[in-house]
Design a protein around this motif. Structure first.
Motif, PDB file in Angstrom:
ATOM      1  N   TRP A 328       0.820  -1.209   0.000  1.00 54.58           N
ATOM      2  CA  TRP A 328       0.000   0.000   0.000  1.00 54.58           C
ATOM      3  C   TRP A 328       0.858   1.265   0.000  1.00 54.58           C
ATOM      4  O   TRP A 328       0.434   2.312   0.483  1.00 54.58           O
ATOM      5  CB  TRP A 328      -0.969  -0.024   1.179  1.00 54.58           C
ATOM      6  N   SER A 354       4.837   2.286   2.355  1.00 55.71           N
ATOM      7  CA  SER A 354       3.756   1.563   3.009  1.00 55.71           C
ATOM      8  C   SER A 354       3.993   1.528   4.515  1.00 55.71           C
ATOM      9  O   SER A 354       5.129   1.400   4.989  1.00 55.71           O
ATOM     10  CB  SER A 354       3.677   0.140   2.450  1.00 55.71           C
ATOM     11  N   ILE A 388      -0.097   2.860  -6.736  1.00 60.83           N
ATOM     12  CA  ILE A 388      -0.312   2.291  -5.404  1.00 60.83           C
ATOM     13  C   ILE A 388       0.187   0.857  -5.446  1.00 60.83           C
ATOM     14  O   ILE A 388      -0.248   0.061  -6.279  1.00 60.83           O
ATOM     15  CB  ILE A 388      -1.793   2.331  -5.000  1.00 60.83           C
ATOM     16  N   VAL A 405      -8.471   3.538  -0.058  1.00 65.66           N
ATOM     17  CA  VAL A 405      -8.151   4.879   0.433  1.00 65.66           C
ATOM     18  C   VAL A 405      -9.301   5.415   1.278  1.00 65.66           C
ATOM     19  O   VAL A 405     -10.462   5.327   0.897  1.00 65.66           O
ATOM     20  CB  VAL A 405      -7.884   5.844  -0.747  1.00 65.66           C
ATOM     21  N   ILE A 486      -4.849   2.837   3.322  1.00 63.23           N
ATOM     22  CA  ILE A 486      -4.261   4.159   3.047  1.00 63.23           C
ATOM     23  C   ILE A 486      -5.205   5.216   3.605  1.00 63.23           C
ATOM     24  O   ILE A 486      -6.397   5.225   3.285  1.00 63.23           O
ATOM     25  CB  ILE A 486      -4.062   4.390   1.537  1.00 63.23           C
ATOM     26  N   THR A 516      -0.731   3.257   5.534  1.00 62.44           N
ATOM     27  CA  THR A 516       0.032   4.309   4.861  1.00 62.44           C
ATOM     28  C   THR A 516      -0.706   5.618   5.098  1.00 62.44           C
ATOM     29  O   THR A 516      -1.849   5.771   4.666  1.00 62.44           O
ATOM     30  CB  THR A 516       0.138   4.032   3.355  1.00 62.44           C
TER      31      THR A 516
END
Length: 577
Positions: A328, A354, A388, A405, A486, A516
């Motif tokens: 990630w 990540s 990504i 995300v 993320i 992340t």
């Protein structure tokens, strides 16, 4: 028009609409046949030929009975078709809005979308029966009369035929003029709606500005533009309808003059002439009515044009088979982007590892928020690649990116629902207790304890019953609940007091080892604890990058920025003498 309606119809709506149109055509033809039967019936009555009257009366009664049944079925099917068509239009609109990039949505779109969903779709769905039926009848019935007219007197029929193309040209001119006026009016209505919505949402700021603020002026100007557009549409439509009616009446005058001439010359007996003149009147009346309704078709076309415009918008490309990221981490490689204008980012390259926290700092307008929007795939870069897990975002697809995300932006919107439900949408599959536990990590429990109703207290439209900091906490709780790998925080703690900022910071620290984090921040505590700091140069590139300690030791732009922030944070008012 019919083809466009069928295009936006579901299979069920299409079947109902076609059936409705078949019955409408049938009733129009039957009506024309009934009018034609009046000629021999009236002629027999004028000549006192009662033996001929009875069969024509019986035939006319039979046609009338069939017409009544067809008209009733058309009405019943028309109601079902309108409901199905409305459902189809709203479904197509909703499906298309979901497909469009998030970046397309903005304050200037709300008026147009609201107009389509509330007024436009409803008007279009009723158009087949309330308007199109009358227009088809207004032309098919006279067409049937015109064809039958040749069987009675070809000279009058030719006179009527000659006027048909003239009426068709004027009708097209009428429809085009109304369409232009309605398009201008729809645009003015959308702009006025946007301004009114903006005016309502910005009341706290406007009331501090007092009377005569720029928002008052903008709303007033938008409403005046709407008024002028509506007035222009009425003038254009009125002039067009008057012109069309005049041409139709001219055709009736031609028939009257020609009929009188033929009667004087002895070519037509008075009884037949009177019957044919009645038929001529029945030829013209439906056409005049159709002309009056032509504007309605133009109004419906405006909504369909707007739907066509939405359909023509270019969506972000999606892969046939979404790829799988290896991890990630986020990478920008030679990325340039400028919202269609001057570049905000120029050849930007960096990596957000990540399970590490990367802080983005820099002057206002340097592209910090743009970076988070590109990671969330609100846009695709104009040049370069955003990846990504080593996979370019377009190869992952929007669905994969949205699942991976969890963004928290500066502008927070809450639904007019309960506090709990506004957090719950972050992950609807979890149970109530799990949602409450996640919300408590963002100190949302303190908000629930303060409001009557606790977790079931409603927050008002847009979260109007909560402060800016409280809305931000609910938004952060959503992100934590989503449990995405993320997390993007764009000034997420800007509206919080120091106590809540510390609490949110602790919640973020608890999950940062597993996620992340890309954080846009100005607060010192957030910046100095980042694993990596990216300082933008204000020209679309990177001035410096590294850890807090490394950048301070370098003594460059970041160190200068840091010392300024520390100095500003330490300012105090001198005590009174």
């Amino acid at each position: 028009m019919i083809r466009r309606l069928l295009h936006y119809s579901s299979p069920r709506a299409r079947r109902l609409l076609i059936t409705e149109l078949v019955f409408i055509v049938a009733t129009a033809v039957l009506q024309g046949v009934a009018f034609l039967m009046l000629v021999p019936l009236l002629r027999a009555l004028f000549l006192a030929d009662m033996a001929a009257v009875e069969p024509w009366l019986l035939a006319l009664a039979a046609v009338g009975a069939v017409y009544t049944a067809a008209y009733w079925f058309a009405g019943q099917i028309g109601m079902k078709a309108s409901t199905a068509l409305l459902d189809s239009l709203l479904t197509r609109l909703g499906d298309r809005l979901v497909e469009l990039p998030v970046a397309w949505f903005g304050p200037d779109r709300s008026g147009m979308v609201t107009g389509i969903a509330i007024q436009g779709a409803m008007f279009v769905s009723t158009t087949p029966y309330s308007i199109l039926r009358l227009i088809l009848t207004g032309f098919i019935t006279p067409g049937t009369v015109l064809v039958g007219m040749y069987a009675f007197d070809w000279r009058l029929a030719v006179a009527m035929t000659v006027m048909v193309p003239v009426m068709a040209l004027v009708y097209r001119w009428l429809r085009a003029g109304i369409a232009r006026g309605d398009a201008a009016h729809s645009a003015a209505v959308a702009d006025a709606s946007n301004r009114v919505i903006e005016f309502a949402r910005a009341q706290p700021a406007l009331r501090t500005a007092g009377d005569g603020s720029i928002a008052d002026r903008l709303v007033d100007e938008a409403l005046h533009r709407q008024h002028r557009a509506y007035k222009g549409m009425l003038i254009t439509g009125g002039a067009g309808i008057a012109s069309f009616t005049g041409v139709v009446q001219l055709s009736l005058t031609v028939i009257l003059v020609l009929g009188a001439y033929l009667a004087v010359g002895g070519s037509v007996d008075p009884a037949t002439l009177i019957a044919l003149l009645v038929l001529g009147v029945r030829f013209n009346e439906p056409i005049v009515g159709a002309g009056d309704l032509g504007g309605g078709i133009s109004l419906a076309r405006t909504t369909l044009d707007q739907l066509d415009g939405l359909a023509a918008l270019k969506a972000l490309p999606e892969p046939a088979r979404p790829a799988t990221p290896r991890d990630w981490g986020v990478e920008f490689r030679n990325v340039s982007f400028g919202y269609g204008g001057a570049p905000v980012l120029r050849n930007l390259s960096f990596t957000a590892p990540s399970r590490r926290m990367t802080a983005i700092v820099g002057p206002s307008g340097s592209g910090k928020t743009t970076i988070t929007r590109l990671i969330a795939r609100f846009y695709d870069p104009e040049a370069g690649t955003v990846s990504i897990g080593g996979v370019p975002v377009p190869e992952l697809g929007t669905a994969v990116v949205e699942a991976a995300v969890s963004p928290v932006f500066q502008d927070v919107y809450l639904f007019d629902d309960t506090i709990l439900n506004n957090v719950w949408i972050g992950n609807p599959e979890l149970g109530r207790e799990e949602v409450i536990a996640a919300a408590a990590r963002a100190r949302v429990d303190e908000i629930a304890e303060r409001l009557p109703g606790g977790w079931d207290a409603r927050v008002g439209e847009g979260g109007s019953k909560l402060s800016g900091g409280e809305r931000q906490r609910v938004s952060i709780a959503r992100a934590l609940l989503k449990d995405a790998p993320i997390v993007l925080l764009d000034e997420a703690t800007a509206a919080l007091d120091i106590g809540n900022e510390i609490a949110i910071g602790a919640a973020v620290d608890a999950v940062r080892a597993e996620r992340t984090l890309v954080v846009v921040a100005h607060r010192l505590q957030t910046i100095m604890t980042a694993d990596q700091i990216i300082m933008l140069d204000g020209a679309g590139g990177i001035r410096e990058s590294g850890t807090h300690t490394e950048l301070l030791a370098a003594g460059g732009a970041y160190a200068h920025y840091w010392h300024e922030r520390v100095g500003a944070a330490g300012w105090q008012l001198a005590p009174p003498a």
